[in-house]
Design an enzyme around this catalytic site. Sequence first.
Site, PDB file in Angstrom:
ATOM      1  N   TYR A 177      -1.312  -0.609  10.809  1.00  0.00           N
ATOM      2  CA  TYR A 177      -1.604  -1.204   9.496  1.00  0.00           C
ATOM      3  C   TYR A 177      -0.445  -0.975   8.529  1.00  0.00           C
ATOM      4  O   TYR A 177       0.051  -1.892   7.880  1.00  0.00           O
ATOM      5  CB  TYR A 177      -2.907  -0.621   8.930  1.00  0.00           C
ATOM      6  N   LYS A 219       2.352  -3.663   6.598  1.00  0.00           N
ATOM      7  CA  LYS A 219       2.688  -3.749   5.162  1.00  0.00           C
ATOM      8  C   LYS A 219       4.193  -3.618   4.973  1.00  0.00           C
ATOM      9  O   LYS A 219       4.808  -4.348   4.194  1.00  0.00           O
ATOM     10  CB  LYS A 219       1.946  -2.660   4.382  1.00  0.00           C
ATOM     11  N   SER A 237       0.836  -1.197   0.000  1.00  0.00           N
ATOM     12  CA  SER A 237       0.000   0.000   0.000  1.00  0.00           C
ATOM     13  C   SER A 237       0.869   1.244   0.000  1.00  0.00           C
ATOM     14  O   SER A 237       1.973   1.252   0.582  1.00  0.00           O
ATOM     15  CB  SER A 237      -0.856  -0.022   1.271  1.00  0.00           C
TER      16      SER A 237
HETATM   17  P1  NAD Z   1     -10.978  -6.894   1.767  1.00  0.00           P
HETATM   18  O1  NAD Z   1     -11.102  -6.825   3.239  1.00  0.00           O
HETATM   19  O2  NAD Z   1     -12.192  -6.692   0.922  1.00  0.00           O
HETATM   20  O3  NAD Z   1     -10.293  -8.270   1.336  1.00  0.00           O
HETATM   21  C1  NAD Z   1      -9.384  -8.957   2.169  1.00  0.00           C
HETATM   22  C2  NAD Z   1      -9.855 -10.402   2.231  1.00  0.00           C
HETATM   23  O4  NAD Z   1      -8.951 -11.132   3.062  1.00  0.00           O
HETATM   24  C3  NAD Z   1     -11.255 -10.558   2.839  1.00  0.00           C
HETATM   25  O5  NAD Z   1     -12.022 -11.381   1.985  1.00  0.00           O
HETATM   26  C4  NAD Z   1     -11.000 -11.231   4.190  1.00  0.00           C
HETATM   27  O6  NAD Z   1     -12.068 -12.080   4.556  1.00  0.00           O
HETATM   28  C5  NAD Z   1      -9.708 -11.984   3.916  1.00  0.00           C
HETATM   29  N1  NAD Z   1      -8.877 -12.236   5.101  1.00  0.00           N
HETATM   30  C6  NAD Z   1      -8.495 -11.355   6.061  1.00  0.00           C
HETATM   31  N2  NAD Z   1      -7.708 -11.962   6.962  1.00  0.00           N
HETATM   32  C7  NAD Z   1      -7.575 -13.248   6.570  1.00  0.00           C
HETATM   33  C8  NAD Z   1      -6.892 -14.378   7.072  1.00  0.00           C
HETATM   34  N3  NAD Z   1      -6.183 -14.295   8.201  1.00  0.00           N
HETATM   35  N4  NAD Z   1      -6.986 -15.543   6.407  1.00  0.00           N
HETATM   36  C9  NAD Z   1      -7.711 -15.651   5.264  1.00  0.00           C
HETATM   37  N5  NAD Z   1      -8.385 -14.611   4.735  1.00  0.00           N
HETATM   38  C10 NAD Z   1      -8.313 -13.431   5.371  1.00  0.00           C
HETATM   39  O7  NAD Z   1      -9.825  -5.835   1.345  1.00  0.00           O
HETATM   40  P2  NAD Z   1      -9.385  -5.327  -0.093  1.00  0.00           P
HETATM   41  O8  NAD Z   1      -9.735  -3.895  -0.209  1.00  0.00           O
HETATM   42  O9  NAD Z   1      -9.819  -6.273  -1.135  1.00  0.00           O
HETATM   43  O10 NAD Z   1      -7.807  -5.381   0.089  1.00  0.00           O
HETATM   44  C11 NAD Z   1      -7.044  -6.490  -0.342  1.00  0.00           C
HETATM   45  C12 NAD Z   1      -5.597  -6.261   0.046  1.00  0.00           C
HETATM   46  O11 NAD Z   1      -5.135  -5.054  -0.543  1.00  0.00           O
HETATM   47  C13 NAD Z   1      -5.370  -6.127   1.555  1.00  0.00           C
HETATM   48  O12 NAD Z   1      -4.162  -6.777   1.879  1.00  0.00           O
HETATM   49  C14 NAD Z   1      -5.230  -4.630   1.732  1.00  0.00           C
HETATM   50  O13 NAD Z   1      -4.424  -4.318   2.854  1.00  0.00           O
HETATM   51  C15 NAD Z   1      -4.556  -4.216   0.452  1.00  0.00           C
HETATM   52  N6  NAD Z   1      -4.810  -2.824   0.104  1.00  0.00           N
HETATM   53  C16 NAD Z   1      -6.085  -2.384  -0.006  1.00  0.00           C
HETATM   54  C17 NAD Z   1      -6.340  -1.048  -0.273  1.00  0.00           C
HETATM   55  C18 NAD Z   1      -7.745  -0.520  -0.362  1.00  0.00           C
HETATM   56  O14 NAD Z   1      -7.939   0.702  -0.248  1.00  0.00           O
HETATM   57  N7  NAD Z   1      -8.769  -1.330  -0.560  1.00  0.00           N
HETATM   58  C19 NAD Z   1      -5.260  -0.162  -0.483  1.00  0.00           C
HETATM   59  C20 NAD Z   1      -3.961  -0.668  -0.387  1.00  0.00           C
HETATM   60  C21 NAD Z   1      -3.741  -1.998  -0.101  1.00  0.00           C
END
Ligand code: NAD
Length: 338
Positions: free
Chosen positions: A150, A154, A126
Amino acid sequence: MGQTVLVTGGSGYIGSHACVALLEAGHTVIVLDNLSNSSEIALQRVHQICARAPLFIHADIRDAAALAAVFEAHEVDAVMHFAGLKAVGESVTMPLSYYDNNVTGSLVLLQAMEAAGVNNIVFSSSATVYGDPASVPIGENSPLNPTSPYGWTKMMVERVLTDWQHADAGRSVALLRYFNPVGAHPSGLIGEDPRGFPNNLMPFISQVAVGERDKLHVFGDDYATLDGTGVRDYIHVLDLVDGHLKALDFVAAKPGLHTINLGTGQGVSVLQMVAAFEQASGRQIPYAVVARRPGDIAQCWADPARARHLLQWEAQRDLTQMCADSWRWQQGNPCGYR
Ligand code: NAD
Ligand code: UDP
């Protein structure tokens, strides 16, 4: 040639869109998700869009036995690692959950990959690893300075992946630093479905537009930006997942450590986003300016030159399309997947 890809967190917002892109590109997809922040309905919708389904394994990335079983049963070529917790504010109040899910989870995953001889991984990092940037646009060599647990998770996982790659030249790692993903699949079948109070701007605006919330709170209008409100680099989730597919091919072709920003290179203010959403939805978005949100930075956008150069990737979709697609998803699914 099609690869077999393990997608951790594949039923979440970005993961479900990645599943569609992977299936459409002819890859075989295995999703492993504990459903802590998502619904299995997202995967049924992926099936509906692609007329092919990912294999779903309901498990936690911290469950070593479950991971070993997946790698035993399938010849996995690469992992796309989305699973993790992502709410900045919650990470301040529940730091141990964040370090456990995101850091321990990633260690357990890597140990299982190593035991199975799986060398390729694309990791969801991120732009939050940069913290408050000294200057914009932000290149990959900018100093790292996370400002929340958080963000630290990362940065720590990036470090672990870096050392893991350095230990064996055959390994290949992409650290993809996302800016602000928004939008949804144009079918309106999958999208972002935050549980409870949305922390992020786009889901909040969408919920105001659909009548779920009265008004948007604009967190500060006294920043040194064009209109005083915070500026971010919003990127359509379809462009983001296109970048992942390019990264998947790139790690397969070029073993090494590849740190890459995924953003558009354009900054958009909160008020510009409100205006664009009003235009796309035909709805008014009432708002009130309130105090700054603690920990927020004034502005942040990517220098996307490395992605262009290494991956031949560039974001294609503009703000109008981001808003139109978010709106279609929100209107068709006012309560998300529930
Ligand atoms: P999200 O919460 O919709 O998806 C994450 C998924 O991981 C969920 O389905 C959740 O159930 C699953 N999960 C969480 N912990 C788990 C575990 N211990 N074991 C198995 N499954 C688990 O989030 P997203 O927006 O799709 O983000 C996906 C990734 O991208 C994340 O790592 C997030 O940190 C990163 N990210 C997201 C953003 C954003 O703004 N959406 C920005 C930068 C980085
Ligand atoms: N923001 C806002 N009201 C909200 C949510 C966000 O004014 O209800 C602003 C926030 O201050 C920031 C921008 O919108 O300037 C993007 O915030 P978001 O939380 O979506 O992304 P991040 O700050 O994590 O980049």
